[in-house]
Design an enzyme around this catalytic site. Structure first.
Site, PDB file in Angstrom:
ATOM      1  N   LEU A  16       0.818  -1.207   0.000  1.00 20.52           N
ATOM      2  CA  LEU A  16       0.000   0.000   0.000  1.00 20.52           C
ATOM      3  C   LEU A  16       0.854   1.259   0.000  1.00 20.52           C
ATOM      4  O   LEU A  16       0.560   2.223  -0.716  1.00 20.52           O
ATOM      5  CB  LEU A  16      -0.931  -0.013   1.217  1.00 20.52           C
ATOM      6  N   SER A  43       2.415  -7.352   3.532  1.00 22.24           N
ATOM      7  CA  SER A  43       1.532  -7.305   4.696  1.00 22.24           C
ATOM      8  C   SER A  43       0.246  -6.539   4.418  1.00 22.24           C
ATOM      9  O   SER A  43      -0.793  -6.843   5.011  1.00 22.24           O
ATOM     10  CB  SER A  43       2.269  -6.655   5.882  1.00 22.24           C
ATOM     11  N   ALA A  45      -1.772  -6.608   1.984  1.00 21.42           N
ATOM     12  CA  ALA A  45      -2.829  -7.465   1.465  1.00 21.42           C
ATOM     13  C   ALA A  45      -3.393  -8.386   2.538  1.00 21.42           C
ATOM     14  O   ALA A  45      -4.510  -8.903   2.396  1.00 21.42           O
ATOM     15  CB  ALA A  45      -2.310  -8.288   0.285  1.00 21.42           C
ATOM     16  N   TRP A  46      -2.631  -8.598   3.605  1.00 20.61           N
ATOM     17  CA  TRP A  46      -3.079  -9.507   4.665  1.00 20.61           C
ATOM     18  C   TRP A  46      -3.817  -8.789   5.792  1.00 20.61           C
ATOM     19  O   TRP A  46      -4.381  -9.438   6.666  1.00 20.61           O
ATOM     20  CB  TRP A  46      -1.875 -10.237   5.253  1.00 20.61           C
ATOM     21  N   GLY A  49      -8.051  -5.644   9.765  1.00 13.94           N
ATOM     22  CA  GLY A  49      -8.857  -4.684  10.519  1.00 13.94           C
ATOM     23  C   GLY A  49      -9.456  -3.581   9.679  1.00 13.94           C
ATOM     24  O   GLY A  49     -10.672  -3.431   9.588  1.00 13.94           O
ATOM     25  N   GLU A 115     -11.847  -0.804  17.870  1.00 12.79           N
ATOM     26  CA  GLU A 115     -10.738  -1.712  18.125  1.00 12.79           C
ATOM     27  C   GLU A 115      -9.992  -1.256  19.371  1.00 12.79           C
ATOM     28  O   GLU A 115     -10.224  -0.162  19.894  1.00 12.79           O
ATOM     29  CB  GLU A 115      -9.798  -1.781  16.908  1.00 12.79           C
ATOM     30  N   HIS A 231       0.950  -9.454  17.842  1.00 11.47           N
ATOM     31  CA  HIS A 231      -0.518  -9.499  17.873  1.00 11.47           C
ATOM     32  C   HIS A 231      -0.947 -10.616  18.811  1.00 11.47           C
ATOM     33  O   HIS A 231      -0.468 -11.745  18.714  1.00 11.47           O
ATOM     34  CB  HIS A 231      -1.071  -9.741  16.474  1.00 11.47           C
ATOM     35  N   HIS A 335       3.911  -9.112  14.509  1.00 11.80           N
ATOM     36  CA  HIS A 335       2.873  -8.569  13.633  1.00 11.80           C
ATOM     37  C   HIS A 335       3.263  -7.258  12.967  1.00 11.80           C
ATOM     38  O   HIS A 335       2.872  -6.998  11.831  1.00 11.80           O
ATOM     39  CB  HIS A 335       1.601  -8.362  14.467  1.00 11.80           C
ATOM     40  N   ARG A 370       2.119   0.466  18.274  1.00  9.39           N
ATOM     41  CA  ARG A 370       1.199   0.993  17.265  1.00  9.39           C
ATOM     42  C   ARG A 370      -0.260   0.843  17.692  1.00  9.39           C
ATOM     43  O   ARG A 370      -0.683  -0.210  18.150  1.00  9.39           O
ATOM     44  CB  ARG A 370       1.411   0.264  15.936  1.00  9.39           C
TER      45      ARG A 370
END
Length: 506
Positions: A16, A43, A45-46, A49, A115, A231, A335, A370
């Site tokens: 991205l 990452s 694409a995976w 959230g 979240e 994560h 993560h 993060r």
């Protein structure tokens, strides 16, 4: 080794961040190099959230920035966080304009979810848990249609080219077993994180921190490499990488329990929505104690699983587990890397001609931990800023040094490194474990001189050994306190001086 002159920016990475930069750099010609076909092995694409942004009437960018700073445990650059959150709505609308099919509410606005550690519901999702792939698919279509962008798929970054002043002039790219020196007006590293250095990870295994390692070798400043986010709800079914059970499940009311059905973090309804480092340590402790850790979504989601969270549902069913009927076994997995190449909001690093964006960059917005779903926002928002910045670069005039490739780490050596990193540089760290990791790293440095994954592991582990406190994603059982005054780790290597035989005429 062949040499190619590209009259525009060279972007390494097709996630991205890299593609956002490529689109925004137009009409300047852009060359994007990605180690795998677009939409694979990145990452972005995976990501399940979504994109965090102040999109509702009850929210505001300043509230989002405050939550970001609170999660970052004293190391967030508040000006950077405000710049990021201020770009939130515009960034989501830009992505939607490219075709990203965000979920909508009854009034046609962006549907938002809650979240962990967010004070408001502000995560814009796609299909429940399919945001990353859907958003990136829209960008890939736009990039393929953009006349100013050329994409080299299956191209690996092997080195950076610098002139005698240290300015970055291009990169060494390997394609089909052949090395090419690509001279460019600027190089943008959008190489992703370092999750593949860990045996238990939710990220593509190819992400080994190599961009960070190359930037360090070239003399760029590295910021806070010890801060790795784990994560808490990676699905523990023996797969590598581990499938992810999105945090949005807990936002919908799913609970973390042990094998006896007891709550891991207490009975309060929001107990499982604490910052990720807190939740990850609770899951780690329950597993270490032999109690097990499970995410129970039977009541909160139940029969709605197939259409509300199709990615998680499919991952569970492939493993022979029906989450509508059975709690999901979970474990912490590496993560996200908060640290990385020190970079400004427009991607500029401490080296002229070198930019960094996305997870490989450390812009100050994540600090020590993060905030959930800020990563996709940062990748797109700062990717756009970086694209506009590199479009104005004209390149240098000095001679570029001849490039060199770096050796790969043998599979068995990489496996040993990954296991050691998870066991000794994972959720809970101490001096003895970190020292064991350094011994292995030093041995691997002798066996595979110049291997970038080993250097990346050294940067993370060495900084973790030096940080004698616990803060955010970095927890030391032998130093559990948090220092009163927060401090950054800043690492910089002096570049090797040029010699006549390392210079090459343009």
């Amino acid at each position: 080794m062949s040499r190619l002159r590209h009259d525009g920016p060279l972007i390494i990475g097709g996630g991205l961040a890299g593609l956002s930069a490529a689109l925004e750099a137009g009409p300047r010609p852009v060359l994007v190099v990605t180690p795998a076909p677009l939409l694979q092995a990145c990452s972005s694409a995976w990501a399940q959230g979504g994109v965090a942004a102040a999109l509702s009437a009850k929210d505001a960018p300043d509230l989002h920035a405050s939550d970001t700073a609170a999660a970052g445990a004293g190391l967030v650059d508040l000006a950077a966080a405000r710049a990021l959150t201020g770009d939130g709505r515009q960034t989501v609308e830009w992505l939607a304009g490219l075709g990203a099919p965000f979920d909508r509410d009854d009034d046609g606005g962006f549907a938002v979810s809650l979240e962990a550690a967010h004070s408001r519901a502000r995560v814009a999702r796609v299909g429940g848990d399919g945001a990353g792939r859907a958003i990136l698919s829209a960008l890939v279509a736009s990039v393929r249609a953009a006349p100013h962008v050329t994409v080299w798929e299956n191209g690996r970054l092997r080195g950076l080219l610098q002139d005698d002043t240290g300015r970055v002039r291009g990169a060494v790219i390997e394609r089909d077993g052949r090395l090419t020196e690509v001279l460019a007006t600027a190089v943008v590293l959008a190489t992703g994180g370092a999750g593949g250095l860990f045996a238990r990870t939710t990220t593509p295994g190819a992400l080994l921190g190599e961009g960070m390692a190359l930037a360090y070798r070239a003399g760029a400043e590295i910021l806070d490499p010890e801060f790795v986010q784990f994560h808490p709800t990676a699905i523990d079914v023996g797969l590598d990488p581990m499938p992810l059970a999105t945090e949005a499940l807990r936002g919908e009311g799913a609970r973390l329990i042990d094998a006896e059905g007891r709550f891991l973090l207490g009975e309060d309804a929001d107990a499982d929505l604490k910052p990720r480092d807190v939740v990850a340590r609770a899951v780690h402790a329950a597993r270490l104690d032999g109690r097990g850790a499970y995410l129970d979504a039977r009541t909160a989601v139940g029969g709605a699983f197939p259409h509300e969270f199709p990615a998680v549902f499919a991952a569970c069913m492939r493993a022979g587990l029906d989450p509508r009927e059975t709690p999901i076994p979970v474990a912490p997995g590496a993560h996200y890397h908060m640290g990385g190449i020190a970079a400004g909001l427009d991607g500029r690093t401490s080296l002229h001609g070198l930019f960094a964006v996305g997870e490989c960059a450390a812009t100050g917005v994540h600090g020590a931990n993060r905030l959930a779903s800020n990563s996709l926002l940062e990748a797109a928002a700062f990717g756009r800023r970086t694209g506009r910045s590199v479009a104005a670069e004209t390149g240098g005039q000095g001679q570029a040094r001849a490039g060199e490739g770096r050796p790969d780490l043998a599979p068995e050596a990489l496996t040993a490194l990954r296991v050691m990193m998870s066991d000794s540089v994972g959720v809970v760290r101490d001096a003895a474990g970190l020292a064991r990791a350094m011994v292995l790293i030093e041995r691997l440095e002798q066996e595979a001189r110049g291997a970038l994954p080993v250097l990346a592991a050294r940067l993370i582990t060495g900084a973790a050994l030096e940080r004698r406190e616990s803060r955010g994603g970095h927890y030391r059982s032998d130093y559990p306190q948090t220092d009163t005054a927060p401090r950054h780790t800043r690492l910089r290597r002096e570049p090797e001086p040029p010699t006549p035989d390392t210079m090459a005429a343009e």
